[in-house]
Design an enzyme around this catalytic site. Structure first.
Site, PDB file in Angstrom:
ATOM      1  N   LYS A  22       0.846  -1.207   0.000  1.00  0.00           N
ATOM      2  CA  LYS A  22       0.000   0.000   0.000  1.00  0.00           C
ATOM      3  C   LYS A  22       0.877   1.252   0.000  1.00  0.00           C
ATOM      4  O   LYS A  22       0.681   2.181  -0.792  1.00  0.00           O
ATOM      5  CB  LYS A  22      -0.910   0.040   1.226  1.00  0.00           C
ATOM      6  CG  LYS A  22      -1.541   1.422   1.474  1.00  0.00           C
ATOM      7  CD  LYS A  22      -2.364   1.472   2.732  1.00  0.00           C
ATOM      8  CE  LYS A  22      -1.626   1.660   4.005  1.00  0.00           C
ATOM      9  NZ  LYS A  22      -1.300   3.051   4.350  1.00  0.00           N
ATOM     10  N   ASN A  23       1.876   1.285   0.878  1.00  0.00           N
ATOM     11  CA  ASN A  23       2.673   2.500   1.060  1.00  0.00           C
ATOM     12  C   ASN A  23       3.677   2.738  -0.055  1.00  0.00           C
ATOM     13  O   ASN A  23       4.347   3.763  -0.088  1.00  0.00           O
ATOM     14  CB  ASN A  23       3.357   2.466   2.430  1.00  0.00           C
ATOM     15  CG  ASN A  23       2.330   2.636   3.530  1.00  0.00           C
ATOM     16  OD1 ASN A  23       1.177   2.986   3.268  1.00  0.00           O
ATOM     17  ND2 ASN A  23       2.724   2.368   4.760  1.00  0.00           N
ATOM     18  N   CYS A 115      -5.188  13.270  12.819  1.00  0.00           N
ATOM     19  CA  CYS A 115      -5.041  11.826  12.648  1.00  0.00           C
ATOM     20  C   CYS A 115      -5.013  11.178  14.022  1.00  0.00           C
ATOM     21  O   CYS A 115      -4.351  11.668  14.926  1.00  0.00           O
ATOM     22  CB  CYS A 115      -3.749  11.498  11.897  1.00  0.00           C
ATOM     23  SG  CYS A 115      -3.504   9.732  11.683  1.00  0.00           S
ATOM     24  N   ARG A 120       0.502  14.902  12.881  1.00  0.00           N
ATOM     25  CA  ARG A 120       1.179  14.573  11.616  1.00  0.00           C
ATOM     26  C   ARG A 120       1.280  15.808  10.727  1.00  0.00           C
ATOM     27  O   ARG A 120       0.646  15.898   9.678  1.00  0.00           O
ATOM     28  CB  ARG A 120       0.461  13.439  10.903  1.00  0.00           C
ATOM     29  CG  ARG A 120       0.449  12.152  11.716  1.00  0.00           C
ATOM     30  CD  ARG A 120      -0.227  11.021  11.006  1.00  0.00           C
ATOM     31  NE  ARG A 120       0.570  10.494   9.920  1.00  0.00           N
ATOM     32  CZ  ARG A 120       0.149   9.504   9.123  1.00  0.00           C
ATOM     33  NH1 ARG A 120      -1.048   8.980   9.313  1.00  0.00           N
ATOM     34  NH2 ARG A 120       0.905   9.052   8.154  1.00  0.00           N
ATOM     35  N   PRO A 121       2.162  16.760  11.107  1.00  0.00           N
ATOM     36  CA  PRO A 121       2.295  17.970  10.281  1.00  0.00           C
ATOM     37  C   PRO A 121       2.955  17.659   8.942  1.00  0.00           C
ATOM     38  O   PRO A 121       3.503  16.573   8.760  1.00  0.00           O
ATOM     39  CB  PRO A 121       3.214  18.845  11.142  1.00  0.00           C
ATOM     40  CG  PRO A 121       4.025  17.875  11.942  1.00  0.00           C
ATOM     41  CD  PRO A 121       3.131  16.692  12.193  1.00  0.00           C
ATOM     42  N   ASP A 123       5.125  20.113   7.648  1.00  0.00           N
ATOM     43  CA  ASP A 123       6.073  21.245   7.573  1.00  0.00           C
ATOM     44  C   ASP A 123       7.340  20.883   6.808  1.00  0.00           C
ATOM     45  O   ASP A 123       7.892  21.703   6.066  1.00  0.00           O
ATOM     46  CB  ASP A 123       6.428  21.717   8.999  1.00  0.00           C
ATOM     47  CG  ASP A 123       7.012  20.590   9.848  1.00  0.00           C
ATOM     48  OD1 ASP A 123       8.076  20.798  10.446  1.00  0.00           O
ATOM     49  OD2 ASP A 123       6.429  19.483   9.849  1.00  0.00           O
ATOM     50  N   LEU A 124       7.813  19.646   6.927  1.00  0.00           N
ATOM     51  CA  LEU A 124       9.042  19.252   6.229  1.00  0.00           C
ATOM     52  C   LEU A 124       8.813  19.180   4.713  1.00  0.00           C
ATOM     53  O   LEU A 124       9.683  19.558   3.924  1.00  0.00           O
ATOM     54  CB  LEU A 124       9.550  17.911   6.764  1.00  0.00           C
ATOM     55  CG  LEU A 124       9.990  17.907   8.235  1.00  0.00           C
ATOM     56  CD1 LEU A 124      10.191  16.491   8.744  1.00  0.00           C
ATOM     57  CD2 LEU A 124      11.260  18.748   8.425  1.00  0.00           C
ATOM     58  N   ASP A 306       4.569   0.789  12.191  1.00  0.00           N
ATOM     59  CA  ASP A 306       3.340   0.167  11.681  1.00  0.00           C
ATOM     60  C   ASP A 306       3.182  -1.278  12.124  1.00  0.00           C
ATOM     61  O   ASP A 306       2.182  -1.918  11.786  1.00  0.00           O
ATOM     62  CB  ASP A 306       3.305   0.248  10.146  1.00  0.00           C
ATOM     63  CG  ASP A 306       3.234   1.683   9.643  1.00  0.00           C
ATOM     64  OD1 ASP A 306       3.503   1.908   8.456  1.00  0.00           O
ATOM     65  OD2 ASP A 306       2.935   2.573  10.463  1.00  0.00           O
ATOM     66  N   ARG A 398      -8.679  -0.416   4.607  1.00  0.00           N
ATOM     67  CA  ARG A 398      -7.815   0.639   4.058  1.00  0.00           C
ATOM     68  C   ARG A 398      -6.454   0.085   3.668  1.00  0.00           C
ATOM     69  O   ARG A 398      -5.813   0.593   2.761  1.00  0.00           O
ATOM     70  CB  ARG A 398      -7.572   1.731   5.092  1.00  0.00           C
ATOM     71  CG  ARG A 398      -8.807   2.447   5.580  1.00  0.00           C
ATOM     72  CD  ARG A 398      -8.390   3.650   6.353  1.00  0.00           C
ATOM     73  NE  ARG A 398      -7.639   4.501   5.424  1.00  0.00           N
ATOM     74  CZ  ARG A 398      -7.793   5.806   5.411  1.00  0.00           C
ATOM     75  NH1 ARG A 398      -8.599   6.370   6.294  1.00  0.00           N
ATOM     76  NH2 ARG A 398      -7.133   6.558   4.570  1.00  0.00           N
TER      77      ARG A 398
END
Ligand code: EPZ
Length: 420
Positions: A22-23, A115, A120-121, A123-124, A306, A398
């Protein structure tokens, strides 16, 4: 809403094939926006998350066809706006920002919301785009990035909790069509990042160092179509290995990259389970004696966050006191309260879970809160005495392709109860 009902205590045996990752599939599908030419992606798992990504690509103007694991995308013309309604269902939608910025020199995507697994920003990601020369504006719930011209730069993407996976992907995709050389320092090393870089290089990109902390991207003027097979899902493989450990007589996961799952197989080997690997399969069986474990989650090649919830389920019935520290998403412990309802003995101390192994778990109605927490509840249900009913299983759909059917193929007494 559907539920999953498990009659626990039935040992698992046999072998199971692992689906595509998935990822890896999500950023690779997004990367098809970087070219006008057709792309063909094989082994795309049938999940609600990959369906959402297909919806987003279609919404952005791409022609998408899907047939049994193969997705063909032709993004001849693309819009650069991905609205809230399409994006809100899946955080990973943020990875269309990089391809749209690279190709259209502008992109507007709804800001990802809250989330349940923690803060879970992005910004990076935005820092990376700014370094490439883009202006970034957050307004009306959208993030807008635009630049008449992008130019290569040296960017450090390491944050407080380590490197960012989708941030590395996003900047890599934008930099592929950026003039000059971009160097990403503190890059994520996950196999999914390498898989994306391999796909981009097949499209004509010039990327070196993927899989290391330093990735170098030589920008090109244009990318062409390509064909690609998605790597196996190492988290699905890890989840089945834990299923085999928690109540197995010995199960084998096939179509897996053992190297990608090493942190998990090492952990299982250190708490009482035998691991036998071959080129593309891994067998787990019990040594008959379990032991406690001390574990910390870390960026790849460390132990994956995970897999943390699934290990909590396993260690809840291992002998002794185990300790797990979550370094990536310190609040990612929604499963603890539900496991305790099944008789587990666990205490949370900040980002650390202290687990006192118990002899047995008891079936109970439990509530899924997020993808991996729900997998942990199913695993605990396989071990528990009596019936466990997991509700809100849309979380499972999901990220796991046919989880209940695959477990049933291994001998689990498990059924999906359709919602009314
Ligand atoms: C990816 O999310 C995965 N999702 C997640 O898997 C996984 O848990 C995570 O990587 C870590 O391994 C996909 O690949 C679709 P990060 P991502 O950016 O990229 C902080 C699952 O279960 N951070 O690597 O969004 C962040 O808050 C999902 O399949 C910043 O501070 O995660 C976290 O603490 C859940 N600023 C850490 O870095 C940023 O701009 C790592 O997050 C970005 C991240």
């Amino acid at each position: 809403m559907d539920k999953i009902r498990i009659h626990g205590g039935h040992p698992l045996s046999g072998s199971i094939k692992i689906s595509g990752s998935k990822n890896s599939a999500l950023p690779i599908l997004a990367a098809t926006l970087l070219t006008r030419e057709p792309c063909t992606i094989h082994r795309v798992p049938d999940l609600s998350d990959t369906n959402y990504m297909v919806q987003i690509l279609t919404h952005l103007g791409a022609q998408v066809e899907r047939a049994s694991g193969t997705v063909s995308v032709t993004a001849d013309k693309v819009e650069s706006l991905a609205p809230y309604d399409v994006v809100r269902k899946m955080r990973a939608s943020v990875c269309v920002l990089g391809p749209l910025l690279g190709r259209c020199k502008e992109a507007t995507v709804s800001m990802p919301g809250g989330c349940i697994i923690g803060d879970r920003p992005i910004d990076l990601h935005l820092k990376g785009f700014e370094a490439l020369g883009a202006a970034v504006r957050v307004e009306g719930g959208n993030v807008k990035v635009f630049a008449p011209r992008l130019r290569g730069a040296v960017i450090n993407l390491r944050g407080k909790f380590g490197p960012t996976v989708l941030g590395t992907d996003n900047v890599m995709m934008a930099a592929a069509l950026t003039e000059g050389t971009t160097v990403i320092e503190g890059a994520a090393q996950e196999p999914e990042v390498v898989d994306l870089a391999n796909f981009l290089n097949k499209m004509g990109a010039k990327i070196e160092g993927a899989g290391t902390r330093r990735v170098i991207i030589e920008g090109v003027a244009e990318l062409h179509g390509a064909e690609h097979d998605i790597i196996p899902d190492r988290i699905e493989a890890g989840t089945f290995l834990v299923a085999g450990a928690i109540c197995g007589k010995g199960i084998t996961v096939e179509r897996v990259e053992p190297g990608h799952v090493e942190a998990v197989t090492n952990a299982l080997g250190n708490c009482g389970f035998r691991i036998e690997s071959s080129a593309h399969s891994i067998t787990v069986s019990s040594n008959g004696q379990t032991s406690p474990l001390e574990l910390v989650t870390d960026p790849y090649p460390g132990f994956p966050t995970d897999m943390q919830a699934q290990m909590c389920a396993l260690l809840s019935t291992n002998d002794g006191i185990s300790v797990i520290t979550e370094n990536i998403f310190p609040q990612r412990y929604m499963h603890i309260a539900e496991l305790k309802r099944m008789g587990a003995q666990m205490q949370l101390e900040g980002a650390t879970a202290v687990i006192q192994g118990v002899d047995r778990l008891f079936g109970a109605p439990v509530m899924a809160s997020d993808l991996r927490a729900s997998a942990a509840l199913v695993l605990a249900g396989l071990k528990a005495e009596g019936v466990t009913e997991v509700s809100r299983v849309y979380h499972i759909d999901r990220g796991y392709e046919r989880l209940d059917e695959k477990l049933s193929e291994l001998g689990a007494h498990i059924e999906r109860v359709k919602g009314t």
